[in-house]
Design a protein around this motif. Sequence first.
Motif, PDB file in Angstrom:
ATOM      1  N   HIS A 168       0.839  -1.192   0.000  1.00  0.00           N
ATOM      2  CA  HIS A 168       0.000   0.000   0.000  1.00  0.00           C
ATOM      3  C   HIS A 168       0.878   1.247   0.000  1.00  0.00           C
ATOM      4  O   HIS A 168       1.772   1.388   0.846  1.00  0.00           O
ATOM      5  CB  HIS A 168      -0.903   0.031   1.238  1.00  0.00           C
ATOM      6  CG  HIS A 168      -2.127  -0.804   1.108  1.00  0.00           C
ATOM      7  ND1 HIS A 168      -2.120  -2.168   1.293  1.00  0.00           N
ATOM      8  CD2 HIS A 168      -3.411  -0.477   0.801  1.00  0.00           C
ATOM      9  CE1 HIS A 168      -3.350  -2.650   1.129  1.00  0.00           C
ATOM     10  NE2 HIS A 168      -4.149  -1.637   0.819  1.00  0.00           N
ATOM     11  N   THR A 169       0.642   2.137  -0.950  1.00  0.00           N
ATOM     12  CA  THR A 169       1.252   3.455  -0.931  1.00  0.00           C
ATOM     13  C   THR A 169       0.174   4.455  -0.545  1.00  0.00           C
ATOM     14  O   THR A 169      -0.948   4.071  -0.201  1.00  0.00           O
ATOM     15  CB  THR A 169       1.849   3.816  -2.303  1.00  0.00           C
ATOM     16  OG1 THR A 169       0.784   4.130  -3.225  1.00  0.00           O
ATOM     17  CG2 THR A 169       2.682   2.657  -2.861  1.00  0.00           C
ATOM     18  N   ASP A 170       0.478   5.755  -0.621  1.00  0.00           N
ATOM     19  CA  ASP A 170      -0.552   6.741  -0.309  1.00  0.00           C
ATOM     20  C   ASP A 170      -1.513   6.972  -1.464  1.00  0.00           C
ATOM     21  O   ASP A 170      -2.517   7.680  -1.315  1.00  0.00           O
ATOM     22  CB  ASP A 170       0.070   8.072   0.128  1.00  0.00           C
ATOM     23  CG  ASP A 170       1.180   8.538  -0.780  1.00  0.00           C
ATOM     24  OD1 ASP A 170       1.319   7.972  -1.890  1.00  0.00           O
ATOM     25  OD2 ASP A 170       1.919   9.464  -0.399  1.00  0.00           O
ATOM     26  N   THR A 171      -1.239   6.337  -2.635  1.00  0.00           N
ATOM     27  CA  THR A 171      -2.131   6.500  -3.792  1.00  0.00           C
ATOM     28  C   THR A 171      -2.480   5.190  -4.485  1.00  0.00           C
ATOM     29  O   THR A 171      -3.410   5.155  -5.294  1.00  0.00           O
ATOM     30  CB  THR A 171      -1.483   7.420  -4.846  1.00  0.00           C
ATOM     31  OG1 THR A 171      -0.211   6.856  -5.240  1.00  0.00           O
ATOM     32  CG2 THR A 171      -1.268   8.827  -4.306  1.00  0.00           C
ATOM     33  N   HIS A 172      -1.764   4.105  -4.196  1.00  0.00           N
ATOM     34  CA  HIS A 172      -1.926   2.854  -4.930  1.00  0.00           C
ATOM     35  C   HIS A 172      -1.915   1.649  -3.997  1.00  0.00           C
ATOM     36  O   HIS A 172      -1.443   1.726  -2.859  1.00  0.00           O
ATOM     37  CB  HIS A 172      -0.804   2.674  -5.966  1.00  0.00           C
ATOM     38  CG  HIS A 172      -0.883   3.584  -7.143  1.00  0.00           C
ATOM     39  ND1 HIS A 172      -0.618   4.926  -7.058  1.00  0.00           N
ATOM     40  CD2 HIS A 172      -1.194   3.336  -8.441  1.00  0.00           C
ATOM     41  CE1 HIS A 172      -0.749   5.486  -8.253  1.00  0.00           C
ATOM     42  NE2 HIS A 172      -1.100   4.533  -9.106  1.00  0.00           N
ATOM     43  N   ARG A 173      -2.414   0.540  -4.527  1.00  0.00           N
ATOM     44  CA  ARG A 173      -2.266  -0.766  -3.916  1.00  0.00           C
ATOM     45  C   ARG A 173      -1.779  -1.720  -4.986  1.00  0.00           C
ATOM     46  O   ARG A 173      -2.312  -1.741  -6.102  1.00  0.00           O
ATOM     47  CB  ARG A 173      -3.595  -1.266  -3.337  1.00  0.00           C
ATOM     48  CG  ARG A 173      -3.491  -2.645  -2.676  1.00  0.00           C
ATOM     49  CD  ARG A 173      -4.861  -3.167  -2.266  1.00  0.00           C
ATOM     50  NE  ARG A 173      -4.751  -4.458  -1.599  1.00  0.00           N
ATOM     51  CZ  ARG A 173      -5.788  -5.247  -1.318  1.00  0.00           C
ATOM     52  NH1 ARG A 173      -7.024  -4.858  -1.647  1.00  0.00           N
ATOM     53  NH2 ARG A 173      -5.596  -6.418  -0.726  1.00  0.00           N
ATOM     54  N   ILE A 174      -0.760  -2.518  -4.666  1.00  0.00           N
ATOM     55  CA  ILE A 174      -0.198  -3.463  -5.625  1.00  0.00           C
ATOM     56  C   ILE A 174      -0.119  -4.835  -4.955  1.00  0.00           C
ATOM     57  O   ILE A 174       0.487  -4.982  -3.890  1.00  0.00           O
ATOM     58  CB  ILE A 174       1.217  -3.045  -6.088  1.00  0.00           C
ATOM     59  CG1 ILE A 174       1.232  -1.574  -6.518  1.00  0.00           C
ATOM     60  CG2 ILE A 174       1.689  -3.960  -7.215  1.00  0.00           C
ATOM     61  CD1 ILE A 174       1.784  -0.645  -5.465  1.00  0.00           C
ATOM     62  N   ILE A 175      -0.735  -5.821  -5.566  1.00  0.00           N
ATOM     63  CA  ILE A 175      -0.682  -7.189  -5.055  1.00  0.00           C
ATOM     64  C   ILE A 175       0.235  -8.002  -5.967  1.00  0.00           C
ATOM     65  O   ILE A 175      -0.027  -8.137  -7.169  1.00  0.00           O
ATOM     66  CB  ILE A 175      -2.082  -7.830  -4.997  1.00  0.00           C
ATOM     67  CG1 ILE A 175      -2.977  -7.035  -4.042  1.00  0.00           C
ATOM     68  CG2 ILE A 175      -1.978  -9.289  -4.553  1.00  0.00           C
ATOM     69  CD1 ILE A 175      -4.407  -7.529  -3.998  1.00  0.00           C
TER      70      ILE A 175
END
Length: 346
Positions: free
Chosen positions: A259-266
């Motif tokens: 989790h970033t402050d703008t995105h989610r990457i799985i």
Amino acid sequence: MKRSKIKTILIGLGRICSSLEKDPFRKKPCTHMGVLESQWGKKHFEFLLGLDVSEEKCQTFQSLWNAKTQLIPSDPRRTNFPEGVQLAVISTPSAFHEDWAIHCIRSGIPNLLIEKPVALSEDGAKKIQSLARKHRTKIWINHERRYHPSYRYVKDELTKGKLGNLRSIRASVFTSAKNPGLAFSKLGGGPLLHDGTHAVDLIHWFVGKPKLRNAKLEIPKKGSIESRAVAWFETKTGVDIFLDVSGGRDYFQFELDLHTDTHRIICSNDGFRFFESAPSNLYKGFRSFVPYEPKQFPKPETSNAFIGIYEEIFQVVNGKKDKMEGTISDNIEILNLIESIYRRKQ
């Protein structure tokens, strides 16, 4: 200048060296011999010999590849290698990586590719490093996801700041201990050392070495290997990392949820998924995650981690590249992180 093929031997002829190539579902090549026997591999490497302490494994390897093998004693010091070996691939069970690495270095082999973990302990890895420095031996450790184009894409995008500022990572590695073999034993380590090392390696690759804040181990009985390890790490920049490794599941899952402050990457063995912040259709005035497909994300047909690590070895050995991924120094820090969890057991 013409680049010469690298003369290579394989030590340990089991699953990751050879037999997993028979798995019909895995993307090929998925083993060390699979790479060496691939069209690309034959142009860049010259296979000399496969060595193993098991006569059965030697015979299976011969029948599968029609390749030369040698039955060797269990004590590495009693084994002589062919002349001119430039690369030794050590794919024995984990407990024997250290002894074989030391023998290969002392025998003058200039390049080693060692399966993970490089040793069963941080001290063992330091012994290998010290001897390698003395003999100027180059060492790669096969945490292959570092070489997978999909993971590299995520790493590069995070580094460039295109996915926002990283805030947290949830890493999970779940496996079944129903048929563990050497994997969950004192010869191979528990699920944290045997499989969790891949997750710890990626964490180290993405954010550097974090600090352990808390951890617990679930150990079924005194003196046995853990069945589960849970840990909380934190980086100097405040990124929280949660690791859950278990050998008691009825399935296999490897996943990093970033989790970033703008995105989610799985990032998962089941595939990669990307989400970005957008105005919510559920709550007025809020923003929610919306799935999307990055235009530059590597296509599946171009993604092969095993080819990637061997390509780097070829370039470094032939003087076309200096930078190496997954160095022995990195892996000493990775083992230090794993051992910090064992020391914090509750």
